[in-house]
Design a protein around this motif. Sequence first.
Motif, PDB file in Angstrom:
ATOM      1  N   GLY A 183     -24.014  35.801 -26.640  1.00 24.16           N
ATOM      2  CA  GLY A 183     -22.842  34.970 -26.888  1.00 24.16           C
ATOM      3  C   GLY A 183     -23.164  33.549 -27.260  1.00 24.16           C
ATOM      4  O   GLY A 183     -22.420  32.636 -26.920  1.00 24.16           O
ATOM      5  N   GLY A 184     -24.285  33.326 -27.935  1.00 28.19           N
ATOM      6  CA  GLY A 184     -24.569  31.982 -28.434  1.00 28.19           C
ATOM      7  C   GLY A 184     -25.153  31.043 -27.404  1.00 28.19           C
ATOM      8  O   GLY A 184     -25.217  29.847 -27.638  1.00 28.19           O
ATOM      9  N   ARG A 185     -25.560  31.549 -26.249  1.00 30.50           N
ATOM     10  CA  ARG A 185     -26.112  30.684 -25.203  1.00 30.50           C
ATOM     11  C   ARG A 185     -27.623  30.582 -25.371  1.00 30.50           C
ATOM     12  O   ARG A 185     -28.332  31.585 -25.397  1.00 30.50           O
ATOM     13  CB  ARG A 185     -25.768  31.238 -23.832  1.00 30.50           C
ATOM     14  CG  ARG A 185     -26.371  30.429 -22.692  1.00 30.50           C
ATOM     15  CD  ARG A 185     -25.970  30.977 -21.344  1.00 30.50           C
ATOM     16  NE  ARG A 185     -24.565  30.748 -21.074  1.00 30.50           N
ATOM     17  CZ  ARG A 185     -23.969  31.096 -19.922  1.00 30.50           C
ATOM     18  NH1 ARG A 185     -24.664  31.682 -18.977  1.00 30.50           N
ATOM     19  NH2 ARG A 185     -22.691  30.853 -19.750  1.00 30.50           N
ATOM     20  N   ARG A 186     -28.113  29.353 -25.461  1.00 25.89           N
ATOM     21  CA  ARG A 186     -29.555  29.134 -25.560  1.00 25.89           C
ATOM     22  C   ARG A 186     -30.143  29.043 -24.158  1.00 25.89           C
ATOM     23  O   ARG A 186     -29.501  28.556 -23.229  1.00 25.89           O
ATOM     24  CB  ARG A 186     -29.862  27.854 -26.328  1.00 25.89           C
ATOM     25  CG  ARG A 186     -29.451  27.882 -27.789  1.00 25.89           C
ATOM     26  CD  ARG A 186     -30.090  26.720 -28.534  1.00 25.89           C
ATOM     27  NE  ARG A 186     -29.683  26.706 -29.921  1.00 25.89           N
ATOM     28  CZ  ARG A 186     -28.718  25.927 -30.408  1.00 25.89           C
ATOM     29  NH1 ARG A 186     -28.089  25.108 -29.608  1.00 25.89           N
ATOM     30  NH2 ARG A 186     -28.401  25.966 -31.677  1.00 25.89           N
ATOM     31  N   GLU A 187     -31.408  29.470 -24.022  1.00 24.31           N
ATOM     32  CA  GLU A 187     -32.037  29.403 -22.716  1.00 24.31           C
ATOM     33  C   GLU A 187     -33.543  29.254 -22.863  1.00 24.31           C
ATOM     34  O   GLU A 187     -34.135  29.565 -23.901  1.00 24.31           O
ATOM     35  CB  GLU A 187     -31.712  30.652 -21.892  1.00 24.31           C
ATOM     36  CG  GLU A 187     -32.225  31.946 -22.494  1.00 24.31           C
ATOM     37  CD  GLU A 187     -31.770  33.154 -21.707  1.00 24.31           C
ATOM     38  OE1 GLU A 187     -30.675  33.088 -21.104  1.00 24.31           O
ATOM     39  OE2 GLU A 187     -32.497  34.148 -21.691  1.00 24.31           O
ATOM     40  N   LEU A 188     -34.152  28.753 -21.780  1.00 27.08           N
ATOM     41  CA  LEU A 188     -35.595  28.537 -21.735  1.00 27.08           C
ATOM     42  C   LEU A 188     -36.039  28.745 -20.302  1.00 27.08           C
ATOM     43  O   LEU A 188     -35.433  28.199 -19.364  1.00 27.08           O
ATOM     44  CB  LEU A 188     -35.933  27.115 -22.210  1.00 27.08           C
ATOM     45  CG  LEU A 188     -37.399  26.716 -22.273  1.00 27.08           C
ATOM     46  CD1 LEU A 188     -38.149  27.566 -23.286  1.00 27.08           C
ATOM     47  CD2 LEU A 188     -37.525  25.237 -22.632  1.00 27.08           C
ATOM     48  N   GLN A 189     -37.064  29.541 -20.101  1.00 25.27           N
ATOM     49  CA  GLN A 189     -37.544  29.852 -18.764  1.00 25.27           C
ATOM     50  C   GLN A 189     -38.823  29.083 -18.480  1.00 25.27           C
ATOM     51  O   GLN A 189     -39.750  29.074 -19.286  1.00 25.27           O
ATOM     52  CB  GLN A 189     -37.789  31.363 -18.626  1.00 25.27           C
ATOM     53  CG  GLN A 189     -36.519  32.186 -18.763  1.00 25.27           C
ATOM     54  CD  GLN A 189     -36.754  33.677 -18.631  1.00 25.27           C
ATOM     55  OE1 GLN A 189     -37.891  34.136 -18.569  1.00 25.27           O
ATOM     56  NE2 GLN A 189     -35.677  34.441 -18.588  1.00 25.27           N
ATOM     57  N   PHE A 190     -38.856  28.419 -17.303  1.00 26.35           N
ATOM     58  CA  PHE A 190     -40.018  27.661 -16.855  1.00 26.35           C
ATOM     59  C   PHE A 190     -40.597  28.333 -15.615  1.00 26.35           C
ATOM     60  O   PHE A 190     -39.861  28.766 -14.717  1.00 26.35           O
ATOM     61  CB  PHE A 190     -39.644  26.221 -16.474  1.00 26.35           C
ATOM     62  CG  PHE A 190     -39.377  25.321 -17.642  1.00 26.35           C
ATOM     63  CD1 PHE A 190     -40.102  25.431 -18.808  1.00 26.35           C
ATOM     64  CD2 PHE A 190     -38.396  24.335 -17.569  1.00 26.35           C
ATOM     65  CE1 PHE A 190     -39.866  24.602 -19.884  1.00 26.35           C
ATOM     66  CE2 PHE A 190     -38.146  23.500 -18.639  1.00 26.35           C
ATOM     67  CZ  PHE A 190     -38.884  23.634 -19.797  1.00 26.35           C
ATOM     68  N   GLY A 191     -41.907  28.390 -15.544  1.00 25.41           N
ATOM     69  CA  GLY A 191     -42.602  28.803 -14.335  1.00 25.41           C
ATOM     70  C   GLY A 191     -43.754  27.850 -14.062  1.00 25.41           C
ATOM     71  O   GLY A 191     -44.236  27.151 -14.973  1.00 25.41           O
ATOM     72  N   PHE A 192     -44.212  27.807 -12.805  1.00 22.86           N
ATOM     73  CA  PHE A 192     -45.252  26.844 -12.429  1.00 22.86           C
ATOM     74  C   PHE A 192     -46.266  27.507 -11.512  1.00 22.86           C
ATOM     75  O   PHE A 192     -45.919  28.263 -10.598  1.00 22.86           O
ATOM     76  CB  PHE A 192     -44.634  25.636 -11.711  1.00 22.86           C
ATOM     77  CG  PHE A 192     -43.558  24.954 -12.499  1.00 22.86           C
ATOM     78  CD1 PHE A 192     -43.873  24.025 -13.474  1.00 22.86           C
ATOM     79  CD2 PHE A 192     -42.225  25.282 -12.293  1.00 22.86           C
ATOM     80  CE1 PHE A 192     -42.878  23.411 -14.212  1.00 22.86           C
ATOM     81  CE2 PHE A 192     -41.220  24.669 -13.021  1.00 22.86           C
ATOM     82  CZ  PHE A 192     -41.546  23.740 -13.986  1.00 22.86           C
ATOM     83  N   SER A 193     -47.528  27.209 -11.765  1.00 24.63           N
ATOM     84  CA  SER A 193     -48.625  27.672 -10.921  1.00 24.63           C
ATOM     85  C   SER A 193     -49.576  26.503 -10.708  1.00 24.63           C
ATOM     86  O   SER A 193     -50.284  26.085 -11.636  1.00 24.63           O
ATOM     87  CB  SER A 193     -49.363  28.848 -11.571  1.00 24.63           C
ATOM     88  OG  SER A 193     -50.449  29.270 -10.769  1.00 24.63           O
ATOM     89  N   ALA A 194     -49.570  25.955  -9.504  1.00 18.20           N
ATOM     90  CA  ALA A 194     -50.352  24.747  -9.203  1.00 18.20           C
ATOM     91  C   ALA A 194     -51.770  25.119  -8.790  1.00 18.20           C
ATOM     92  O   ALA A 194     -52.204  24.833  -7.666  1.00 18.20           O
ATOM     93  CB  ALA A 194     -49.657  23.927  -8.121  1.00 18.20           C
ATOM     94  N   ARG A 195     -52.484  25.766  -9.683  1.00 15.67           N
ATOM     95  CA  ARG A 195     -53.857  26.191  -9.406  1.00 15.67           C
ATOM     96  C   ARG A 195     -54.609  26.262 -10.731  1.00 15.67           C
ATOM     97  O   ARG A 195     -53.984  26.329 -11.791  1.00 15.67           O
ATOM     98  CB  ARG A 195     -53.868  27.550  -8.717  1.00 15.67           C
ATOM     99  CG  ARG A 195     -53.259  28.671  -9.549  1.00 15.67           C
ATOM    100  CD  ARG A 195     -53.034  29.919  -8.723  1.00 15.67           C
ATOM    101  NE  ARG A 195     -51.984  29.694  -7.744  1.00 15.67           N
ATOM    102  CZ  ARG A 195     -51.695  30.541  -6.763  1.00 15.67           C
ATOM    103  NH1 ARG A 195     -52.413  31.647  -6.625  1.00 15.67           N
ATOM    104  NH2 ARG A 195     -50.732  30.292  -5.921  1.00 15.67           N
ATOM    105  N   PRO A 196     -55.923  26.242 -10.709  1.00 16.55           N
ATOM    106  CA  PRO A 196     -56.679  26.377 -11.951  1.00 16.55           C
ATOM    107  C   PRO A 196     -56.361  27.700 -12.636  1.00 16.55           C
ATOM    108  O   PRO A 196     -56.001  28.687 -11.987  1.00 16.55           O
ATOM    109  CB  PRO A 196     -58.137  26.310 -11.499  1.00 16.55           C
ATOM    110  CG  PRO A 196     -58.098  25.601 -10.184  1.00 16.55           C
ATOM    111  CD  PRO A 196     -56.804  26.000  -9.548  1.00 16.55           C
TER     112      PRO A 196
END
Length: 626
Positions: A466-479
């Motif tokens: 329905g025309g909705r834009r999205e972006l997924q973020f993830g985080f890993s605080a390790r090498p």
Amino acid sequence: MEFVTGYRAEILDFAELLFSWYRRFLLDSACRRGSERRKRQEGSIRRLPPDPALWVLHALPNRALAFTVADPGQQVGGRFYSEEALALGDLERFITFVGAGEEDEEEATPETGQPLWRVDHLLLVTDEHGSILGFDFQLGGSCAGATGAEQPLEPRAVALLCHSMICPLGAGEPRRPKLLTVGDAALHKSLEPLLSRLGVKMSKGPMRGWGPKPAFTFPTTRVRACHVCKRYSFEGQVTACQHCRAVLYCSERCRKLDWNRSPEDIGHQFWCQRMAGYMSRTRELANLPFTFTAEVTSENFNKEGFLSARGLTRGYWAGESMLVRAPDYGVGLQGGSEKPVPFLQSGSWKEYYQWRGLPLGAPLAVLLSYPLTAYYIITQLAPQHFPELNILNKQSLKIHVVEAGKEFGVLMVFWELSVLLPHVSLELLFVGDALPPQLDGQQFLLQRDEEQGVSVRPGLAPRCKGGRRELQFGFSARPYHLLQAPKPDLVIGFNSGFALKETWRSSLPRLQSLRVPAYFTECSEYSCAVDEAAVSMATGGSASPAQINPFRSPFRQAGIDNAMPWYSNAFIFHLIYKASSASNHRQTPAPLPQALPPSGNADPPEAARSRRKEKRQIRAAGRRRK
């Protein structure tokens, strides 16, 4: 890596400059005790040429900030911090700032057991333009008895002014002000008879407010230093190598020491001709379409003045400045174009600005360099180098942003990728031990629709219609080599600096085992050569020839001990993996496209053979250095 320009936080270089100047100030003050020496100093000051600019003595009281020093002996006899310190947080091993009320003066911090030092007053000398010429502290708390904090401000102020005239911190020749004003009424009155014998006149009254002018601010203070001994230009003349014009030395002795360093492949003799080639790219790197290009690509670029004059002192812009810090917020790009989004054909800032409807006087390219570089890799480079992935036809992309650093501080600008690639479901996983530990394992979903705007939700969700834009973020605080996650479609690293972090020795082999397309940017062509040697040593593989990134940041980063052109995300290369015996596919690197229109025909075979020989030498140099 020999040079850390572009990788070390500017505030650390600034702190080292202040510390070096202040240490010399204390030593010279101790040597000039006695009436005869003071008289000789006053005579030499009266003979100094007058400075037509108004000088200002700021007397700033402090009631809230104190600090502890981990090893006071190191700070007295050595550098302010170690060579490994790159980020502001690295200073915590050497100095810690804490809030302190008057009741805390005699206490020690429980964490370190070190005494608490408090700055009762900061004396700061500037000219009317804000250039810092000198400073001194009046310390209280646990150190009051040892440093004489009960001493009145007048003698400290006079000693500071004298040294600022003889050895101005912000470079420039020794000089004395024709006119001085003071930001404290009592100190202004008491200094007038003391300074008259130096040939310095006082203003009619004390300064009212923060500065002599409404727009008063501190410009960028950049003082060059010797590459070998780190001696600053306020201590003696610093000049560039006569051959490459890239590396700075204070003397012929230091130049010879660097030239003849052992093993020979880390000496300047090995690098001099190569650095001359890097310097020849200066004009090409400065070829940008903006109305402010000449200012921001200058070797003497005053970034603080540029930001202040345009009111860029809040939100993400605060991350570009050493003077201000403010809560983060977006860059003000509201929504996207209603017309279909074509792939940018030429891959340039000019084309993007035209599509976005931005004037070429808007400096947003500084912040948008990260998402536009990723967009350029996705739509231009990866399809050319890895056509078998069919990346342009994918409906979803998993991208690992490895060893995330400064780009994490402008996280929301990556929303621009959803505007440029509305047909693609994007998942960005930021990986690196420099990320906040509390974000480890966290995931967020950014969505935007016409009615509610952009919303941030914890966790992940299926792609909406329905025309909705999205972006997924993830985080890993390790090498990266410790990451446990599905294999990505693409890996990107910004301003990587393979030789600056030990974790790359393990992360590069991890990428070799994954064999996914991996692209990296660097601040300079020199850094790319060092990175290639690091890749060869860690994996036995190589790196593609570095090309100029058309979406590099327009802000030039001036080196302290070198004159090379440095820009954030200036060059791009990708990893060329060592052929695996278990793999039936041998990766063959395709030639990289030119970031700018080619100026001539292709290189002859002799030039190609010369480049291959040079690359072998650099890889061998990297192995021997390690």
